[in-house]
Write a protein that holds these residues in place. Structure first.
Motif, mmCIF file in Angstrom:
data_model
loop_
_atom_site.group_PDB
_atom_site.id
_atom_site.type_symbol
_atom_site.label_atom_id
_atom_site.label_comp_id
_atom_site.label_asym_id
_atom_site.label_seq_id
_atom_site.Cartn_x
_atom_site.Cartn_y
_atom_site.Cartn_z
ATOM 1 N N ALA A 1 0.835 -1.209 0.000
ATOM 2 C CA ALA A 1 0.000 0.000 0.000
ATOM 3 C C ALA A 1 0.870 1.261 0.000
ATOM 4 C CB ALA A 1 -0.940 -0.014 1.191
ATOM 5 N N ARG A 2 1.916 1.264 0.811
ATOM 6 C CA ARG A 2 2.815 2.426 0.838
ATOM 7 C C ARG A 2 3.448 2.658 -0.522
ATOM 8 N NH1 ARG A 2 6.766 2.210 5.830
ATOM 9 N NH2 ARG A 2 7.872 1.206 4.153
ATOM 10 N N LYS A 3 3.890 1.589 -1.166
ATOM 11 C CA LYS A 3 4.505 1.715 -2.495
ATOM 12 C C LYS A 3 3.475 2.223 -3.507
ATOM 13 C CE LYS A 3 6.959 -0.773 -6.074
ATOM 14 N NZ LYS A 3 8.381 -0.813 -6.138
ATOM 15 N N THR A 4 2.255 1.727 -3.420
ATOM 16 C CA THR A 4 1.196 2.139 -4.337
ATOM 17 C C THR A 4 0.938 3.638 -4.245
ATOM 18 O OG1 THR A 4 0.149 -0.035 -4.214
ATOM 19 C CG2 THR A 4 -1.233 1.787 -4.967
ATOM 20 N N PHE A 5 0.947 4.177 -3.017
ATOM 21 C CA PHE A 5 0.616 5.589 -2.829
ATOM 22 C C PHE A 5 1.833 6.494 -2.661
ATOM 23 C CE2 PHE A 5 -3.443 3.593 -1.959
ATOM 24 C CZ PHE A 5 -4.294 4.428 -2.673
ATOM 25 N N GLY B 1 -9.738 -8.127 -7.584
ATOM 26 C CA GLY B 1 -8.819 -8.481 -8.652
ATOM 27 C C GLY B 1 -8.417 -9.938 -8.502
ATOM 28 N N THR B 2 -7.747 -10.440 -9.496
ATOM 29 C CA THR B 2 -7.302 -11.828 -9.437
ATOM 30 C C THR B 2 -5.832 -11.921 -9.843
ATOM 31 O OG1 THR B 2 -8.027 -12.246 -11.711
ATOM 32 C CG2 THR B 2 -9.564 -12.843 -9.953
ATOM 33 N N TYR B 3 -5.200 -12.937 -9.318
ATOM 34 C CA TYR B 3 -3.843 -13.305 -9.687
ATOM 35 C C TYR B 3 -3.892 -14.785 -10.033
ATOM 36 C CZ TYR B 3 -2.498 -9.086 -7.100
ATOM 37 O OH TYR B 3 -2.373 -7.799 -6.646
ATOM 38 N N ARG B 4 -3.140 -15.169 -11.024
ATOM 39 C CA ARG B 4 -3.095 -16.572 -11.413
ATOM 40 C C ARG B 4 -1.718 -17.147 -11.117
ATOM 41 N NH1 ARG B 4 -7.287 -18.313 -14.399
ATOM 42 N NH2 ARG B 4 -6.107 -20.042 -15.285
ATOM 43 N N GLY B 5 -1.696 -18.434 -10.980
ATOM 44 C CA GLY B 5 -0.429 -19.124 -10.767
ATOM 45 C C GLY B 5 -0.670 -20.618 -10.759
ATOM 46 N N GLY C 1 -0.907 -4.949 -8.931
ATOM 47 C CA GLY C 1 -2.106 -5.751 -9.171
ATOM 48 C C GLY C 1 -3.347 -4.902 -9.374
ATOM 49 N N GLU C 2 -4.405 -5.576 -9.781
ATOM 50 C CA GLU C 2 -5.667 -4.902 -10.109
ATOM 51 C C GLU C 2 -6.263 -4.089 -8.973
ATOM 52 O OE1 GLU C 2 -8.687 -7.166 -12.642
ATOM 53 O OE2 GLU C 2 -7.390 -8.754 -11.857
ATOM 54 N N ILE C 3 -6.332 -4.671 -7.767
ATOM 55 C CA ILE C 3 -7.083 -3.963 -6.731
ATOM 56 C C ILE C 3 -6.384 -2.687 -6.288
ATOM 57 C CG2 ILE C 3 -8.324 -5.977 -5.885
ATOM 58 C CD1 ILE C 3 -6.601 -5.836 -3.360
ATOM 59 N N MET C 4 -5.081 -2.726 -6.136
ATOM 60 C CA MET C 4 -4.389 -1.502 -5.718
ATOM 61 C C MET C 4 -4.474 -0.443 -6.817
ATOM 62 S SD MET C 4 -3.348 -1.072 -2.700
ATOM 63 C CE MET C 4 -3.308 -2.079 -1.246
ATOM 64 N N SER C 5 -4.379 -0.855 -8.072
ATOM 65 C CA SER C 5 -4.499 0.102 -9.180
ATOM 66 C C SER C 5 -5.890 0.729 -9.217
ATOM 67 C CB SER C 5 -4.207 -0.582 -10.514
ATOM 68 O OG SER C 5 -2.897 -1.083 -10.530
#
Length: 190
Positions: free
Chosen positions: A18-22, A127-131, A173-177
């Motif tokens: 979160a810190r990196k995102t903002f 959001g989703t992540y695949r692996g 990722g999607e949700i933070m964006s």
């Protein structure tokens, strides 16, 4: 105007994401470690919304809460939103053994961020992540699922990936964006 968001989490990696995102925005993200009630639901959205609503009313400030589910395709989506408990019950080797005879080793992470102002209903960003599930569990520190989940774009499980690389992965990722875009467009609503 106070542009502070309280991130209710005890997880330092989530907070660093979160810190990196903002970073380089006018939003200040603060971490608050607080136990919130976690309802039992098959929906990560319901779990996150309930916790966010409870926390925002408890401290009377806007908060964000995240929750996620790990859905192993070959196991009909097990453990889903119950990953916290599955990590307590199963070792990394147990996860590997559960799918040892399965061809499909796909894991989908459903990630959810709930934002709640104490006077409003929670908003949800998903959001989703695949692996895929590793053939052999890692011996590095981490939760059971971190020792076997190989994110798309990587060749090793989360527990073998440097923390800074994972923070970068999650923060893009999607949700933070989605959440960042929303908050920056509605900053006066904090």
């Amino acid at each position: 105007m106070d542009n502070t968001l309280i991130y209710v989490t005890g997880n330092s990696v989530k907070f660093d994401v979160a810190r990196k995102t903002f970073a380089n925005t006018e939003i200040n993200v603060m971490q608050m470690k607080m136990d919130t009630p976690e309802i039992q639901s098959k929906s990560v959205q319901e779990v996150a919304m309930y916790s966010a609503r409870w926390a925002s009313k408890e401290i009377n400030k806007p908060v964000i809460v995240t929750d996620c589910g790990f859905y192993i395709e070959a196991l009909n989506g097990f453990p889903g939103p119950f990953i916290k408990y599955a990590n307590e019950w199963f070792s990394a080797d147990d996860f590997v053994n559960l799918v040892k005879d399965k061809n499909d080793r796909t894991i989908i992470i459903q990630d959810c961020l709930a934002y709640c102002h104490p006077e409003l209903d929670p908003m949800v960003f998903t959001g989703t992540y695949r692996g895929r599930l590793a053939n052999v569990a890692s011996y590095n520190p981490g939760t059971s699922i971190e020792k076997v989940f190989i994110p798309e774009g990587f060749d090793v499980p989360i527990s073998d990936i440097p923390e800074e690389a994972m923070i970068s992965y999650w923060s893009n990722g999607e949700i933070m964006s989605k959440f960042k875009k929303y908050i920056l467009e509605n900053i006066r609503g904090l």
